[in-house]
Design an enzyme around this catalytic site. Structure first.
Site, PDB file in Angstrom:
ATOM      1  N   LYS A 273      -2.593  -6.919 -12.524  1.00  0.00           N
ATOM      2  CA  LYS A 273      -1.211  -6.448 -12.396  1.00  0.00           C
ATOM      3  C   LYS A 273      -0.344  -6.906 -13.564  1.00  0.00           C
ATOM      4  O   LYS A 273       0.832  -6.566 -13.605  1.00  0.00           O
ATOM      5  CB  LYS A 273      -0.609  -6.941 -11.076  1.00  0.00           C
ATOM      6  CG  LYS A 273      -1.168  -6.220  -9.860  1.00  0.00           C
ATOM      7  CD  LYS A 273      -0.249  -6.381  -8.669  1.00  0.00           C
ATOM      8  CE  LYS A 273      -0.568  -5.331  -7.622  1.00  0.00           C
ATOM      9  NZ  LYS A 273       0.358  -5.385  -6.500  1.00  0.00           N
TER      10      LYS A 273
ATOM     11  N   SER B 232       8.819  -5.975  -5.316  1.00  0.00           N
ATOM     12  CA  SER B 232       9.029  -6.842  -6.482  1.00  0.00           C
ATOM     13  C   SER B 232       9.275  -6.009  -7.730  1.00  0.00           C
ATOM     14  O   SER B 232      10.072  -6.386  -8.584  1.00  0.00           O
ATOM     15  CB  SER B 232       7.817  -7.748  -6.683  1.00  0.00           C
ATOM     16  OG  SER B 232       7.678  -8.599  -5.582  1.00  0.00           O
TER      17      SER B 232
ATOM     18  N   HIS C 133       9.442 -10.370   1.475  1.00  0.00           N
ATOM     19  CA  HIS C 133       8.299 -11.276   1.671  1.00  0.00           C
ATOM     20  C   HIS C 133       8.689 -12.409   2.624  1.00  0.00           C
ATOM     21  O   HIS C 133       7.920 -12.769   3.526  1.00  0.00           O
ATOM     22  CB  HIS C 133       7.874 -11.911   0.335  1.00  0.00           C
ATOM     23  CG  HIS C 133       7.347 -10.947  -0.681  1.00  0.00           C
ATOM     24  ND1 HIS C 133       7.797 -10.906  -1.969  1.00  0.00           N
ATOM     25  CD2 HIS C 133       6.380 -10.003  -0.601  1.00  0.00           C
ATOM     26  CE1 HIS C 133       7.144  -9.971  -2.651  1.00  0.00           C
ATOM     27  NE2 HIS C 133       6.280  -9.403  -1.835  1.00  0.00           N
TER      28      HIS C 133
ATOM     29  N   ARG D 149       5.682  -1.899   5.139  1.00  0.00           N
ATOM     30  CA  ARG D 149       7.064  -1.453   4.959  1.00  0.00           C
ATOM     31  C   ARG D 149       7.264  -0.016   5.391  1.00  0.00           C
ATOM     32  O   ARG D 149       8.167   0.308   6.118  1.00  0.00           O
ATOM     33  CB  ARG D 149       7.475  -1.612   3.488  1.00  0.00           C
ATOM     34  CG  ARG D 149       7.671  -3.054   3.090  1.00  0.00           C
ATOM     35  CD  ARG D 149       7.691  -3.193   1.609  1.00  0.00           C
ATOM     36  NE  ARG D 149       6.422  -2.736   1.051  1.00  0.00           N
ATOM     37  CZ  ARG D 149       6.174  -2.592  -0.212  1.00  0.00           C
ATOM     38  NH1 ARG D 149       7.118  -2.827  -1.082  1.00  0.00           N
ATOM     39  NH2 ARG D 149       4.982  -2.206  -0.630  1.00  0.00           N
TER      40      ARG D 149
HETATM   41  N1  COA Z   1       8.582  -6.975   1.380  1.00  0.00           N
HETATM   42  C1  COA Z   1       8.853  -6.595   0.137  1.00  0.00           C
HETATM   43  N2  COA Z   1       7.904  -6.204  -0.735  1.00  0.00           N
HETATM   44  C2  COA Z   1       6.631  -6.225  -0.317  1.00  0.00           C
HETATM   45  C3  COA Z   1       6.270  -6.607   0.963  1.00  0.00           C
HETATM   46  C4  COA Z   1       7.322  -7.000   1.835  1.00  0.00           C
HETATM   47  N3  COA Z   1       7.063  -7.362   3.087  1.00  0.00           N
HETATM   48  N4  COA Z   1       4.941  -6.516   1.078  1.00  0.00           N
HETATM   49  C5  COA Z   1       4.484  -6.091  -0.090  1.00  0.00           C
HETATM   50  N5  COA Z   1       5.504  -5.901  -0.938  1.00  0.00           N
HETATM   51  C6  COA Z   1       5.421  -5.345  -2.286  1.00  0.00           C
HETATM   52  C7  COA Z   1       5.260  -6.355  -3.360  1.00  0.00           C
HETATM   53  O1  COA Z   1       6.503  -6.809  -3.789  1.00  0.00           O
HETATM   54  C8  COA Z   1       4.542  -5.559  -4.414  1.00  0.00           C
HETATM   55  O2  COA Z   1       5.495  -4.791  -5.101  1.00  0.00           O
HETATM   56  P1  COA Z   1       5.218  -4.175  -6.540  1.00  0.00           P
HETATM   57  O3  COA Z   1       3.778  -3.808  -6.661  1.00  0.00           O
HETATM   58  O4  COA Z   1       6.140  -3.035  -6.547  1.00  0.00           O
HETATM   59  O5  COA Z   1       5.606  -5.254  -7.491  1.00  0.00           O
HETATM   60  C9  COA Z   1       3.664  -4.581  -3.644  1.00  0.00           C
HETATM   61  O6  COA Z   1       4.254  -4.524  -2.358  1.00  0.00           O
HETATM   62  C10 COA Z   1       2.246  -5.009  -3.554  1.00  0.00           C
HETATM   63  O7  COA Z   1       2.231  -6.341  -3.131  1.00  0.00           O
HETATM   64  P2  COA Z   1       1.227  -7.441  -3.657  1.00  0.00           P
HETATM   65  O8  COA Z   1       1.835  -8.745  -3.375  1.00  0.00           O
HETATM   66  O9  COA Z   1       0.799  -7.185  -5.057  1.00  0.00           O
HETATM   67  O10 COA Z   1       0.129  -7.290  -2.620  1.00  0.00           O
HETATM   68  P3  COA Z   1      -1.053  -6.302  -2.481  1.00  0.00           P
HETATM   69  O11 COA Z   1      -0.859  -5.689  -1.168  1.00  0.00           O
HETATM   70  O12 COA Z   1      -1.249  -5.401  -3.658  1.00  0.00           O
HETATM   71  O13 COA Z   1      -2.282  -7.331  -2.410  1.00  0.00           O
HETATM   72  C11 COA Z   1      -3.457  -9.327  -2.708  1.00  0.00           C
HETATM   73  C12 COA Z   1      -2.309  -8.462  -3.177  1.00  0.00           C
HETATM   74  C13 COA Z   1      -3.340 -10.650  -3.375  1.00  0.00           C
HETATM   75  C14 COA Z   1      -3.402  -9.524  -1.226  1.00  0.00           C
HETATM   76  C15 COA Z   1      -4.785  -8.606  -3.064  1.00  0.00           C
HETATM   77  O14 COA Z   1      -4.699  -8.081  -4.373  1.00  0.00           O
HETATM   78  C16 COA Z   1      -5.927  -9.566  -2.986  1.00  0.00           C
HETATM   79  O15 COA Z   1      -6.413  -9.823  -1.922  1.00  0.00           O
HETATM   80  N6  COA Z   1      -6.367 -10.089  -4.144  1.00  0.00           N
HETATM   81  C17 COA Z   1      -7.445 -11.050  -4.235  1.00  0.00           C
HETATM   82  C18 COA Z   1      -8.736 -10.394  -4.697  1.00  0.00           C
HETATM   83  C19 COA Z   1      -9.421  -9.756  -3.529  1.00  0.00           C
HETATM   84  O16 COA Z   1      -9.779 -10.407  -2.569  1.00  0.00           O
HETATM   85  N7  COA Z   1      -9.609  -8.436  -3.630  1.00  0.00           N
HETATM   86  C20 COA Z   1     -10.175  -7.659  -2.569  1.00  0.00           C
HETATM   87  C21 COA Z   1      -9.145  -7.474  -1.486  1.00  0.00           C
HETATM   88  S1  COA Z   1      -9.111  -5.859  -0.882  1.00  0.00           S
END
Ligand code: COA
Length: 164
Positions: free
Chosen positions: A41, A128, A17, A90
């Site tokens: 989550k 994560s 991140h 990634r």
């Molecule tokens: N390096 C390491 N790990 C990374 C990474 C990076 N560059 N980018 C993502 N990851 C990993 C995270 O660690 C996480 O791992 P895990 O699920 O194994 O624990 C996984 O990728 C997903 O990451 P997360 O941070 O949960 O992001 P997401 O891509 O699922 O999206 C939000 C999260 C907050 C952006 C999204 O849920 C959101 O926008 N929520 C708000 C509600 C909303 O607007 N919903 C509609 C949007 S479509």
């Protein structure tokens, strides 16, 4: 002023991140790390704990701030007058999911653009949940997270094991 949002659950923030946030901070005038509540989550760390760890991990980056948020990401972005969402990609396996989210966010807010930054090879496999799993099994995670994150994980799992 170019302001971007780097959103995520950050449960907890990893070097992967931080790589994306650092590179975003070099491209933009200002970056807001938006820590999502993500109740679906069932995060290990509370929203405030995740935001606090992210704040400490980014304290050396002067144009980066951290804010927890609930609700829709596009609404949060608009409320902060940010028009760019920056996400890390990634591996090819991320693509379909990220593509879907970017398309949905575009539908919800055509004024907001999603930009992707490729993760470098050393972080391609990092997530994560992998870090949480290692820490839960008492395996060191120092090469993946900041020392205070490793400590917070250790304490969290010690507390869970003792039923606190
Ligand atoms: N390096 C390491 N790990 C990374 C990474 C990076 N560059 N980018 C993502 N990851 C990993 C995270 O660690 C996480 O791992 P895990 O699920 O194994 O624990 C996984 O990728 C997903 O990451 P997360 O941070 O949960 O992001 P997401 O891509 O699922 O999206 C939000 C999260 C907050 C952006 C999204 O849920 C959101 O926008 N929520 C708000 C509600 C909303 O607007 N919903 C509609 C949007 S479509």
């Amino acid at each position: 002023m170019k302001r971007a949002i780097t959103p995520g659950t950050f449960d907890p923030i990893t070097h992967g991140h931080l790589d994306v946030i650092t590179r975003a901070s070099q491209l933009m005038d200002e970056v807001i790390v938006a820590v999502a509540a993500s109740p679906g989550k069932n995060p290990l760390f509370s929203l405030e704990e995740r935001a606090d760890l992210a704040r400490r991990a980014t304290a050396h980056l002067p144009n980066v701030s951290v804010e927890p948020f609930e609700g829709l990401l596009v609404d949060f972005a608009r409320s902060r007058d940010a028009r760019v969402l920056i996400k890390g990609l990634r591996a090819i396996t991320d693509f379909e999911y990220e593509f879907q989210m970017a398309a949905l966010n575009y539908e919800l807010g055509k004024d907001i653009e999603t930009v992707f930054i490729m993760s470098p090879p050393q972080y391609m496999y990092l997530s994560s949940s992998i870090v949480r799993e290692l820490a839960s099994l008492n395996s060191p995670v120092d090469q993946f997270v900041a020392p205070f994150v490793a400590k917070a994980l250790q304490e969290k799992y010690a507390g869970l094991r003792s039923g606190c």
